[in-house]
Design a protein around this motif. Structure first.
Motif, PDB file in Angstrom:
ATOM      1  N   ARG A   1       0.807  -1.222   0.000  1.00 42.83           N
ATOM      2  CA  ARG A   1       0.000   0.000   0.000  1.00 42.83           C
ATOM      3  C   ARG A   1       0.836   1.265   0.000  1.00 42.83           C
ATOM      4  O   ARG A   1       0.328   2.338  -0.255  1.00 42.83           O
ATOM      5  CB  ARG A   1      -0.885   0.033   1.243  1.00 42.83           C
TER       6      ARG A   1
ATOM      7  N   THR B   1     -10.363   2.689   1.384  1.00 42.20           N
ATOM      8  CA  THR B   1      -9.755   3.918   1.866  1.00 42.20           C
ATOM      9  C   THR B   1      -9.435   4.874   0.718  1.00 42.20           C
ATOM     10  O   THR B   1      -9.682   6.078   0.823  1.00 42.20           O
ATOM     11  CB  THR B   1      -8.484   3.582   2.672  1.00 42.20           C
TER      12      THR B   1
ATOM     13  N   GLU C   1      -8.414   2.429  11.997  1.00 47.13           N
ATOM     14  CA  GLU C   1      -7.611   2.006  10.859  1.00 47.13           C
ATOM     15  C   GLU C   1      -6.157   2.443  11.050  1.00 47.13           C
ATOM     16  O   GLU C   1      -5.734   2.697  12.153  1.00 47.13           O
ATOM     17  CB  GLU C   1      -8.227   2.555   9.562  1.00 47.13           C
ATOM     18  N   ARG C   2      -5.408   2.534   9.958  1.00 50.74           N
ATOM     19  CA  ARG C   2      -3.952   2.704  10.060  1.00 50.74           C
ATOM     20  C   ARG C   2      -3.516   4.139  10.386  1.00 50.74           C
ATOM     21  O   ARG C   2      -4.087   5.090   9.867  1.00 50.74           O
ATOM     22  CB  ARG C   2      -3.304   2.304   8.730  1.00 50.74           C
TER      23      ARG C   2
ATOM     24  N   GLU D   1      -2.320   6.153   7.329  1.00 56.00           N
ATOM     25  CA  GLU D   1      -3.351   6.687   6.430  1.00 56.00           C
ATOM     26  C   GLU D   1      -3.796   8.069   6.874  1.00 56.00           C
ATOM     27  O   GLU D   1      -4.135   8.926   6.049  1.00 56.00           O
ATOM     28  CB  GLU D   1      -4.558   5.736   6.367  1.00 56.00           C
TER      29      GLU D   1
ATOM     30  N   ASP E   1     -14.227   5.625   8.072  1.00 52.48           N
ATOM     31  CA  ASP E   1     -13.414   4.497   7.612  1.00 52.48           C
ATOM     32  C   ASP E   1     -12.743   3.884   8.836  1.00 52.48           C
ATOM     33  O   ASP E   1     -11.789   4.431   9.342  1.00 52.48           O
ATOM     34  CB  ASP E   1     -12.371   5.007   6.611  1.00 52.48           C
TER      35      ASP E   1
HETATM   36 MG    MG Z   1      -8.654   0.826   4.248  1.00 54.24          MG
END
Ligand code: MG
Ligand code: ADP
Lengths: 468, 588
Positions: free
Chosen positions: A353, B245, B267-268, B271, B335
């Motif tokens: 990613r 995302t 989430e991350r 991000e 998200d």
């Molecule tokens: Mg995602």
């Protein structure tokens, strides 16, 4: 510190104790058995009258007469740069006959979350020398990129190849000397597998800049829940206090998750999918999110966790929850392995990613993104045609379809296949990519820029002849 | 989070037990949903159950080391957010603590415990310009003045919802902090820029209306096939790596909303960092100002405390409602909503509540629908109109849409963008499956597209849908017999559909031109493919073999329109259309 002899119940990895003074949640406990052995554990539940303790080293030999001492603090890891070169057990005790470790500091192993505002977005390309990774699933510094494998597949060879070959070409060019460290956390792997790693580390001299944590298959299962935390606490110290670029290899996360399940079952918790605890996502995130970079700090933590998918099933909760947290995954494939492809990485379900920001003009090469996308699309198409050819035979396919079939085969044999000792520069990887793409008609290449086609696409010999 | 300024803290309870994020206290004098401070370090928590003398609290911070016997204090006020200028261009945690301020206060990149910070900067002054005069009557919700909050957004200072209203007796322009009085009413009431609002309570409106305007997204497959309305609801379910995302972020960047509230829920970390890095650099396609000027970020990453994950969606939607009250069109992205549902499940299981399907609490469906109900196109109490569009990502375990969160979400939302791992694996992005996805807003939005983009917008779309449907059926046959066994007209349909997929539906979110496609361009690309279709079938009828038709060299250029800059795209399409026509007609 008060000593209790008030154990009321022992059940699996858990011990229940009556207390008359408050005990902190997550606090560390020492239990001494009748024959003088000491076991360590951690408080899972604390009320004013009793606590539940999870014992790391197993409950064998503990009875109601055993004495329990609460240490008044949560689990700590003694950290120092001197850990480099050392081999520790799964609880952090040296097992290499080396000198005592004199810590700089003792750090809480749970670790605090990095403030998202304080993170620096990872974008330094790491060249692993493995084409299918560098070309199509690029690793960057500070990424968490697991290897999804299965039993009997060569994930260790791949992880070792990455650890040996990983370099940051940009810095090498500029002559920056970066301090690089490897942290290896073994959770429930066999002694044989562990030796594979240790031998390689010793052979290549990597051991000097490594810290090894060993919880082997015959070591206590519950200990596996702290081994990666000890490893990551050490990694954080080296990366963010001492400026090292740290590569953390954790293997096998599947064993870690089994230990979580065992504890959950002993606590009679309501289980989530396939018996794993409902909080496994959060628990795994507390390991995986301890990767990254921080603004204004030199070092970084790159994580390569390895997990084996039970029955090769990527929808199993362990790979599934992992994939939802990590920044991609590298898939080791049984089919490619039996074809003899080394490393047998299937690019289609693999993903990085963080690739997009780490590649391109000035970083790797301007055509990198396009080549990668086009290889993906073409290989996927070739795979489709393989299904078709099974049914209708090769003669019934159009010329276009046949080209894709040939492409897929050549792609596996020339791009993915390289052996565990070949270290390919990124230029070489991309050039092989173009050789393969040149097997397809130019009009099919709609993911690469027209300028790049001009520069790199090779008209096949036949066409050149007629053009002359 | 709101610093309940006028509530006095009483030390009135003691911890009875600690188990992860759930703590029970004895002798605590508190109401349901009150905010409490737990233990010697004063960790923030919220009352979630009261049973006799025992109060159960979910704690928004790590509880390691906290012991029974430590004190618990109640603020007597429910979990609230601070509302006022300064929320845009800011990143909060799940209980509205600004992460930048936390970094400063903690002096570290790691999140420490027991540190609080107000949701809006109490020291900063803002340039207030009155909108009413002394002598005017104002009611609750009315705008008394504005403040230039960012280059893009004028912040409207409103009479708070709990006010009685009255005649303005004093108001003037000037620089004020959010706590200073900017207007005074004859009742003696003083109005400040800062309001508080409990997050679990919907802010009042007059009426919800049927949405008729699209929230255009600059994403061809969304605007073209599955449009979302301003005030509508959408879900994006998909397995990991399928593009949830990236789609959410594309919407946050390019949707034609006035305000964007972006919630990273479980989430991350990276991000969120990516958004913090990118948004100040990227221009809003509508105003040209940095995107961050219209954006409020809320981050509870997967390793941050689980209880704050439960609250982050409420913090977000309350902030969205507040800007809606000003008459703005707000788009909220969450998200992922699955992480929120899992947080509910985790807390519920620690409470030993009776589990429902897959361990989720029985109230899962009710909570989800109550949340999505806060979306809509509204008539506000001050007479303006505003909207909240909610777009929720869903992360089904194993990518299996039959699980409870996906299923309960599908019962509520009207737009469904189904992500598909097969498309993602072949790098067909956005990996939105055109067979499974739908938008129930299509018909009510068609008049807008007819008026603002092209008369035959709906007709052309129908042609695309029909062609894709036919392609789907033919592909099944091809799987069995190969393409060459099909009659020529069907082979041609397959080629047309291939261009629909490659040149129209595919869109590269990472390409600096392709990532945003205005509706006009979406229309033109589709038109070009249709031109090819019509001309090609004429050629086929005239006896030209299909191989020759698909071999014309103008054709592959269709794939390049997406990456052609918007101001050149029209000419480029004109050229392709005339070249295709000419080349095809020269074949017969
Ligand atoms: Mg995602
Ligand atoms: N529209 C798009 N254009 C280009 N790449 C995309 C697009 N959508 C997704 N991707 C690719 O897929 C990867 C995973 O997408 P992401 O949105 O993070 O998935 P999810 O949130 O569903 O796990 C991204 O890192 C990117 O490489």
């Amino acid at each position: 510190m008060k000593e209790y002899q008030t154990i009321t119940e022992i059940s699996g990895p858990l011990v229940f104790v009556e207390t008359d003074e408050p005990v902190g949640y997550d606090e560390i406990v020492e239990i001494e058995t009748a024959d003088g052995q000491t076991r360590r554990g951690q408080v899972l539940d604390s009320t004013s009258e009793h606590v539940a303790i999870q014992v790391f080293e197993g409950t064998e030999g503990i009875d109601r007469q055993s004495s329990v001492t609460f240490l008044g603090e949560t689990m700590k890891m003694p950290v120092t740069e001197d850990l480099l070169g050392r081999v520790l057990d799964g609880s952090g005790n040296p097992i290499d006959d080396g000198p005592d470790i004199v810590p700089e500091e003792r750090r809480d192993i749970v670790g605090e979350a990095i403030n998202p505002y304080s993170r620096e977005y990872p974008e330094d390309f790491i060249q692993t020398g493995v084409s299918v990774i560098d070309g199509m699933n690029t690793l960057v510094r500070g990424q968490k990129l697991p290897i999804f494998s299965a039993s009997g597949l060569p994930h260790n060879e791949l992880a070792l190849q990455i650890a040996r070959q990983a370099s940051v070409p940009e810095e090498e060019e500029e002559g920056e000397d970066t301090e690089f460290a490897v942290i290896f956390g073994a959770m429930g792997i066999t002694a044989e597998e562990a030796n594979e790693f240790m031998d390689d580390f010793e052979r290549t001299g990597a051991l000097e800049r490594s810290v090894v944590f060993m919880n082997l298959a015959n070591d206590p299962a519950v200990e596996r829940t702290i081994t990666p935390r000890l490893a990551l606490t050490t990694a954080e110290y080296l990366a963010f206090d001492q400026g090292y670029h740290v590569l953390v290899i954790l293997t096998d996360v599947t064993n870690y998750c089994e230990a979580l399940r065992e504890i959950g079952a002993a606590r009679e918790e309501v289980p989530g999918r396939r018996g794993y605890p409902g909080y496994m996502y959060t628990d795994l995130a507390q390991l995986y999110e301890r990767a990254g970079r921080i603004k204004g700090q030199g070092g970084s933590i790159t994580q390569i966790p390895i997990l084996t998918m039970p029955s090769d099933d990527i929808t199993h909760p362990i790979p599934d929850l992992t994939g939802y947290i990590t920044e991609g995954q590298i898939l080791v494939d049984r089919g490619l392995n039996s074809q003899g492809i080394q490393p047998p990485v299937d690019p289609l379900p693999s993903l990085s990613r963080l690739m997009d920001d780490g590649i391109g003009e000035g970083l790797t090469r301007g055509d990198h993104g396009g080549v990668s996308d086009q290889l993906y699309a073409a290989y996927a198409e070739g795979e489709d045609k393989r299904d078709l050819v099974q049914i209708v035979g090769r003669e019934a396919l159009s010329e276009r379809d046949n080209r894709y079939l040939d492409f897929a085969e050549a792609f596996e044999e020339q791009f993915v296949q390289q052996g565990y000792n070949t270290d390919r520069e990124i230029d070489e990887t991309l050039d092989i990519g173009w050789d393969l793409l040149s097997m397809l008609p130019e009009a099919e290449l709609n993911r690469v820029d027209e300028d790049d086609i001009e520069e790199h696409y090779q008209d096949d010999v036949e066409a050149e002849v007629t053009a002359d | 989070m709101s610093q309940a300024t006028d509530t006095t803290v009483r030390e009135d309870g003691v911890i009875e037990s600690v188990s992860g994020p759930v703590v029970t206290a004895r002798d605590l004098d508190a109401k349901m949903n009150d905010v409490v401070y737990v233990g010697d370090e004063g960790l923030m928590g919220e009352v979630i159950e009261i049973e006799g003398n025992i109060t159960t609290i979910q704690v928004y911070e790590e509880t390691s080391g906290v012991s029974p016997g430590e004190p618990v204090e109640s603020t007597g006020a429910p979990l609230s957010v601070d509302l006022g200028p300064g929320m845009l261009d800011t990143i909060y945690d799940g209980v509205q603590r600004p992460l930048e301020v936390l970094e400063e206060k903690m002096g570290s990149a790691f999140l420490d415990r027991g540190v609080d910070a107000p949701g809006i900067d109490l020291g900063r002054t803002w340039e207030f310009e009155p909108e009413v005069e002394e002598g005017d009557d104002v009611e609750t919700g009315d705008v008394v003045g504005t403040v230039p909050e960012t280059a893009s957004i004028d912040h409207k200072v409103m009479v708070p919802p709990d006010s009685e209203g009255g005649e303005v007796v004093a108001i003037e322009s000037g620089n004020f902090t959010v706590e200073e009085t900017v207007a005074e009413l004859d009742s003696g009431e003083e109005i400040q820029m800062r309001q508080e609002w409990p997050v679990r309570q919907e802010r009042p409106t007059v009426d919800k209306q049927t949405p008729t305007e699209p929230l255009t997204s600059g994403q061809r497959i969304l605007d073209g096939l599955f449009p979302l309305a301003k005030g509508g609801t959408a879900a994006i379910p998909g397995p990991f790596g399928s593009g949830k995302t990236v789609t959410q972020q594309s919407l946050a960047k390019f949707a034609d909303a006035d305000i964007v509230v972006y919630i990273g829920c479980g989430e991350r970390g990276n991000e969120m960092t990516e958004v913090i890095d990118d948004f100040p650099e990227l221009p809003d396609p509508q105003t040209g100002n940095p995107l961050m000027d219209r954006t409020c970020l809320i981050a509870n990453t997967s390793n941050m405390p689980v209880a704050a994950r439960e609250s982050c969606v409420y913090t977000g939607i309350t902030i969205a409602e507040y800007y809606r009250d000003m008459g703005y069109d707000v788009a909220l992205m969450a998200d992922s909503t699955s992480r929120w549902a899992e947080a509910m499940r985790e807390i519920s299981s620690r409470l030993e509540e009776m589990p429902g399907e897959e361990g989720y609490p029985a109230y899962l469906a009710a909570r989800l629908s109550a949340f999505y109900e806060r979306a809509g196109y509204f008539e506000n109490i001050n007479g303006t109109e505003g909207s909240i569009s909610v777009i929720g990502a869903v992360s089904p375990p194993g990518g299996d849409f039959s699980e409870p969160v996906t299923q309960n979400t599908l019962r509520i939302v009207k737009t469904f963008w189904a992500l598909d791992s097969d498309l993602a694996e072949r790098r067909h992005f956005p990996a939105i499956n055109w067979n499974d996805s739908y938008s129930l807003y299509r018909d009510q939005l068609d008049p807008w597209f007819a008026e603002n983009v092209a008369d035959d917008w709906a007709e052309q779309r129908q042609w695309a849908i029909d062609t894709l449907d036919e392609d789907g059926e033919l592909q099944e046959v091809v799987q069995l017999v190969g393409k060459d066994a099909l009659p020529e007209d069907q082979q041609l349909t397959l080629e047309v559909a291939r261009y629909l997929k490659e040149a129209w539906l595919q869109q590269n979110a990472l390409h600096e031109v392709d990532r945003y496609c205005p509706p006009e361009k979406t229309y033109r690309i589709l038109g070009a493919i249709k031109t090819f279709n019509d001309e090609a079938f004429d050629a086929l009828d005239a006896g030209v073999p299909v191989d020759e038709i698909t071999d014309i060299d103008a054709l592959p250029r269709l794939n390049r329109i997406g990456t052609t800059p918007d101001d050149e795209a029209d000419d480029f399409v004109d050229d392709i259309e005339s070249d295709m026509t000419e080349q095809l007609r020269s074949l017969y």
